[in-house]
Structure formats: C-alpha cells, structure tokens
Design a protein around this motif. Structure first.
Motif, mmCIF file in Angstrom:
data_model
loop_
_atom_site.group_PDB
_atom_site.id
_atom_site.type_symbol
_atom_site.label_atom_id
_atom_site.label_comp_id
_atom_site.label_asym_id
_atom_site.label_seq_id
_atom_site.Cartn_x
_atom_site.Cartn_y
_atom_site.Cartn_z
ATOM 1 N N VAL A 1 37.976 32.671 -17.629
ATOM 2 C CA VAL A 1 36.966 33.727 -17.481
ATOM 3 C C VAL A 1 35.702 33.281 -18.207
ATOM 4 O O VAL A 1 35.764 32.853 -19.361
ATOM 5 N N VAL A 2 34.574 33.354 -17.521
ATOM 6 C CA VAL A 2 33.300 32.941 -18.114
ATOM 7 C C VAL A 2 32.291 34.072 -17.934
ATOM 8 O O VAL A 2 32.481 34.976 -17.130
ATOM 9 N N ARG A 3 31.205 33.995 -18.702
ATOM 10 C CA ARG A 3 30.196 35.060 -18.673
ATOM 11 C C ARG A 3 28.805 34.434 -18.579
ATOM 12 O O ARG A 3 28.500 33.474 -19.296
ATOM 13 N N GLY A 4 27.990 34.982 -17.679
ATOM 14 C CA GLY A 4 26.600 34.555 -17.580
ATOM 15 C C GLY A 4 25.689 35.748 -17.811
ATOM 16 O O GLY A 4 25.984 36.852 -17.363
ATOM 17 N N GLU A 5 24.576 35.522 -18.513
ATOM 18 C CA GLU A 5 23.612 36.600 -18.769
ATOM 19 C C GLU A 5 22.224 36.154 -18.338
ATOM 20 O O GLU A 5 21.856 34.996 -18.481
#
Length: 201
Positions: free
Chosen positions: A136-140
């Motif tokens: 699971v990865v997160r981009g902002e």
C-alpha cells in the motif's frame, strides 16, 4: 502477458495506469477493469483511512478473480475543514459521485475562509494485492481550493483544485500534465517496481 485487474469501472483511472506503465517502459502487463471480469460482490468502503479502503478493495478483487489487483481510494483533504471531506469525498453532498453537488457544498462550507487559509491536498492510497504480495502506497498533491469551478478536464473536485505553484486548476491541465503531478500518479509510480516484478522484469 500478465493481466492485472484495476478495481474500478472508471476508464480514466484505467488509462492513467496504462499511460504510467507505458512511460516507465513496463511491458507485458494488460490492464483490465471491473467491466472486464465476472461481477463479484464489492465490500462497502467503510475504513476510516484511504489506505484501509484501498487494501480492502484490492483484497476483494484478488480473492474474487485470482488476478493481481490494484485498487485506489482517493479524495480531497481541506485544511480549514480539519482534513474533510477525506474518505467521504465522493459522497460529501450525500449522493455518491455527484460532482456538482459535492463541489457546491464544499464552496459553501469555505465561503468565509480567506484565500491564505484555503490550503489542501488530493490524496490517493493505492494497494496492490497478488500472490504473496500486499503493498500500500500513498501519494499527495498539495494545492489550494479556488472560489469557483474552472476548466473542463478531469472529474470530481478537479475544477476547484489549484495545484501548488500553478495558476490553473487541475481541470485545466492536460492528461499528461496531470499524470506527472497528480496524487494518483505519484502513488501508482511507487507501485511500478512491484508491477514490473509481476511481469517478470
């Protein structure tokens, strides 16, 4: 050819991942969407975080189809609203996916907020679930919330979102410009090594 399911019926999301894979030179992956596989029951998005919802969707897709599954949960966090709409972004006005109503409600809630306090960010959590893989990865994507909708490209809150350092709204950017900067693009790029591994690169 490795088939990878994207747990979405949104053609724009499928094409975004296809473009990112092509730009990175990752071959041997065929992206399919929910319309391309037998229908299966999709769990409601009840997690309090983008990451939790994305992982649940990817697990469901992999369990139902046996295909490696990419799922994302994304939305808009507005500082003046303590991070809301957040995971409720798509149904902020009470009706799921009614972009106009969601945008109108957000503008009304920010009516008295001065320009220097209209900061926020688009957030995307992307999950990949396959045999022996859970990532699971997160981009902002930081920016500010405008005072009226501008532009015809994109969807959701794009017409109200002005990316940091740009005087155009997200809905005025070309698809290529949006891919290069967007929250989902930033998250999906972090999955490229795992996707390349699935394709045997």
């Amino acid at each position: 050819m490795t088939r990878v399911l994207v747990a979405s019926r949104n053609a724009k999301k499928l094409n975004e991942l296809r473009r990112i894979l092509a730009e990175a030179g990752v071959a041997g992956i065929e992206i399919v969407g929910l319309n391309d596989v037998p229908e299966y029951p999709e769990a409601p998005e009840t997690a309090p975080t983008f990451e939790g919802n994305a992982l649940a969707k990817a697990r469901d897709g992999f369990a139902a189809t046996g295909l490696p599954c990419v799922a994302d949960d994304s939305g808009l966090e507005v500082d003046a609203l303590n991070g809301m709409p957040g995971v409720l972004s798509a149904r902020w006005s009470g009706t799921h996916g009614n972009d106009e109503a969601n945008n109108a409600l957000l503008l009304a809630q920010l009516g008295d907020v001065p320009d220097d306090r209209r900061g926020g960010r688009f957030v995307s959590a992307c999950a990949l679930v396959a045999d022996g893989v859970e990532e699971v990865v997160r981009g902002e994507w930081p920016g500010t919330i405008g005072r009226k909708p501008v532009g015809d490209n994109g969807f959701g809150y794009d017409p109200l979102f002005f990316p940091e350092g740009d005087d155009r709204s997200s809905a005025q950017l070309t698809p290529a410009e949006k891919d290069a900067a967007s929250h989902r693009g930033r998250a999906l790029k972090q999955l490229l090594p795992a996707l390349a591994a699935l394709a045997g690169h």
